[in-house]
Every structure is written in C-alpha cells, then in structure tokens.
Design an enzyme around this catalytic site. Structure first.
Site, PDB file in Angstrom:
ATOM      1  N   GLU A 114       0.865  -1.190   0.000  1.00 20.82           N
ATOM      2  CA  GLU A 114       0.000   0.000   0.000  1.00 20.82           C
ATOM      3  C   GLU A 114       0.888   1.222   0.000  1.00 20.82           C
ATOM      4  OE1 GLU A 114      -2.412   3.337   1.908  1.00 20.82           O
ATOM      5  OE2 GLU A 114      -0.470   2.522   2.515  1.00 20.82           O
ATOM      6  N   ASP A 128       0.777   5.877  -0.762  1.00 19.34           N
ATOM      7  CA  ASP A 128      -0.048   7.085  -0.893  1.00 19.34           C
ATOM      8  C   ASP A 128       0.531   7.939  -2.018  1.00 19.34           C
ATOM      9  OD1 ASP A 128      -1.468   6.597   1.763  1.00 19.34           O
ATOM     10  OD2 ASP A 128       0.616   6.730   2.411  1.00 19.34           O
ATOM     11  N   HIS A 182       2.724  10.342   2.359  1.00 14.41           N
ATOM     12  CA  HIS A 182       1.441  10.313   3.064  1.00 14.41           C
ATOM     13  C   HIS A 182       0.891  11.699   3.367  1.00 14.41           C
ATOM     14  CE1 HIS A 182      -1.185  10.186   6.618  1.00 14.41           C
ATOM     15  NE2 HIS A 182      -1.671   9.098   6.053  1.00 14.41           N
ATOM     16  N   LYS A 233      -4.256  10.400  -2.424  1.00 16.01           N
ATOM     17  CA  LYS A 233      -4.375  11.311  -1.277  1.00 16.01           C
ATOM     18  C   LYS A 233      -4.949  12.631  -1.765  1.00 16.01           C
ATOM     19  CE  LYS A 233      -3.028   9.635   2.730  1.00 16.01           C
ATOM     20  NZ  LYS A 233      -4.176   8.967   3.294  1.00 16.01           N
TER      21      LYS A 233
HETATM   22  O1  G3P Z   1      -4.972   2.610   2.813  1.00 17.04           O
HETATM   23  C1  G3P Z   1      -5.059   2.342   4.171  1.00 17.04           C
HETATM   24  C2  G3P Z   1      -4.506   3.461   4.999  1.00 17.04           C
HETATM   25  O2  G3P Z   1      -3.265   3.836   4.483  1.00 17.04           O
HETATM   26  C3  G3P Z   1      -5.420   4.652   5.036  1.00 17.04           C
HETATM   27  O3  G3P Z   1      -5.000   5.642   5.901  1.00 17.04           O
HETATM   28  O4  G3P Z   1      -3.841   7.655   6.628  1.00 17.04           O
HETATM   29  O5  G3P Z   1      -2.610   5.480   6.632  1.00 17.04           O
HETATM   30  O6  G3P Z   1      -3.162   6.613   4.484  1.00 17.04           O
HETATM   31  P1  G3P Z   1      -3.589   6.380   5.896  1.00 17.04           P
HETATM   32 MG    MG Z   2      -2.537   5.164   2.968  1.00 17.12          MG
END
Ligand code: G3P
Ligand code: MG
Length: 245
Positions: A36, A38, A51, A114
């Site tokens: 995963e 961002d 992020h 994002k």
């Molecule tokens: O995609 C799951 C998670 O990453 C969502 O929240 O803030 O960690 O990007 P965050």
């Molecule tokens: Mg994320």
C-alpha cells in the site's frame, strides 16, 4: 482456498521510513504479497509517494508537496527522521515503485489517492496513465477517502479495481460499493464483522481492513473472512497466514 493478501502499509513501515524504496523492498523481502502506498502530485505534475500533504514530518521541509517540483523534492532526505541509518532515502515516484514491483510476479499494489485535503485536479488521469503505461492494471487497486475520485477512476478505467476507504460503521457498505462500481471495502479494522464479509461476498465485494498490527486482531479478521489485511508488519501477518493455510 485463495490466500489472504498480506499488504504492507506504506511498505514495511514498522522497520523502515514509510513510503521509501527501502520500505517497499523490505516489504517484499519479508514476504508481503501486496504494497500500500499514498500518491500525491508535485507542482510540475509528477506522481510522488508520500502520506502527508506537508513535507515537514518526513523531510523537515516546511513546504507542501503541491508547491515543490520533483527536482526540489529529490534533494530532500526522507529517511533520517526515522533512523540515521536511512539517511539519503528519497521520496519515490510512482514509476519507481511500479518498476520495482513489476519484477516480482503477482504482487499487488494498492495506490491510495491522497486527494482529500488537496484535490490535485488530474491526479486520477495521471495515475491511470502511469499504471496502463506499465501494463499493471490487473495488479493495482486504487483507493481513496474521496469517493467521488473513485467514481471518476472507474469511469476512466473500468478494468482497474477500486477500494472504498472509510472509518465509520457504515450501513451495508457492500450496497454502496456495488452502486459506485467499487470492488473492495478498505475499512478501518474495527468496522469489520464476520456476517458483513459474508454479505459483501454475495455482492462479490471483498474486505481489506487497515491498519492492523496486533496479532489478536489479525487472527480475528482472518477468521472473519477478510480477503486481505493492510499492516505495518507483513512479517507478523505472513507467519499467521502460513500457519492457517
Ligand atoms: O490505505 C489504508 C490506509 O493507508 C489509510 O490511511 O492515513 O494510513 O493513508 P492512511
Ligand atoms: Mg494510505
């Protein structure tokens, strides 16, 4: 039985600075079957993996991602904040990650757009163009807390899966997912119960909860029938999945 996806959150972010090539490579080394990350956009239109909207926390720069060119961003150290051993790690581009993962057969990439705070007009088109350029559409899930963006992604690229990010106890979210053409529910992990995964499966919708770092919660979710788990600790999750299969 189809194996549960072991998705490393921002790479192996418990061990390496999040969203760096070191974190992505380490996730693969630890046996993650998905990554995963961002994605945001620089002032000159490049897709970068970070992020926060601000560069402050992970690089020390007081600027925003949207106001900095890729060249400027590549000067920044995105590793030292985590540990001096990672000094010199850079903010990667989406292309760098896709090129790394391309050589590892079957690994999934969950690209989180994002675009909740800064909207980044054109982000969806640019991400889809890059994924198609790499020929990796089948290996990608696009997710976002901005569900208008997910609808646009589905319109632009029906062949690429989408996942709905949310935190709340939504009522029958699989109905909502089906309505907007999404394939997966990326739920905050408390918002997942076994009877819900069963009902979602009837609609062909899967659960990929986040961010799950405790063994007991990983076990609960595996028993609840999720299709994948997003974690900072792909090693922990990998051991559990192996034991269960
Ligand atoms: O995609 C799951 C998670 O990453 C969502 O929240 O803030 O960690 O990007 P965050
Ligand atoms: Mg994320």
């Amino acid at each position: 039985m189809k194996s549960v996806l072991n998705i490393a959150h921002r790479g192996a972010s418990a061990y390496c600075p999040e969203n760096t090539m070191a974190a992505f490579q380490h996730a693969l080394d630890l046996g993650a079957t998905g990554i995963e990350t961002d994605v945001q956009m620089t002032s000159d239109g490049h897709l970068v993996l970070i992020h926060d909207e601000s560069l402050q926390r992970t690089t020390g720069s007081s600027k925003l991602v949207k106001d900095v060119t890729l060249d400027e961003m590549k000067q920044l150290d995105a590793g030292s904040w985590f540990d001096p051993a990672f000094a010199g790690e850079r903010i990667p581009t989406l292309r760098e990650l896709l090129e790394l993962v391309k050589t590892h057969e079957g690994i999934l990439i969950n690209i989180e757009l994002k675009n909740g705070v800064v909207l980044y007009p054109g982000l969806e088109e640019a991400v889809i163009e890059e994924v198609r350029f790499q020929g990796m559409g089948e290996r990608v899930i696009l997710s976002s807390f901005n569900h208008y963006s997910l609808v646009l992604c589905k319109q632009l690229a029906p062949e690429i899966r989408t996942g709905i990010l949310y935190m709340e106890g939504l009522y029958e979210p699989w109905e909502y997912a089906a309505r907007i053409g999404a394939n997966a529910l990326h739920a905050y992990h408390y918002a997942v119960l076994p009877e819900w995964t069963t009902q979602a499966a009837e609609r062909d919708i899967v659960y990929h909860p986040w961010t799950v770092n405790e063994l007991d919660e990983m076990k609960r979710l595996l028993e609840a029938g999720v299709a994948g788990i997003i974690t900072d600790y792909p090693d922990r999750l990998g051991e559990l999945i192996t034991r269960k299969s």
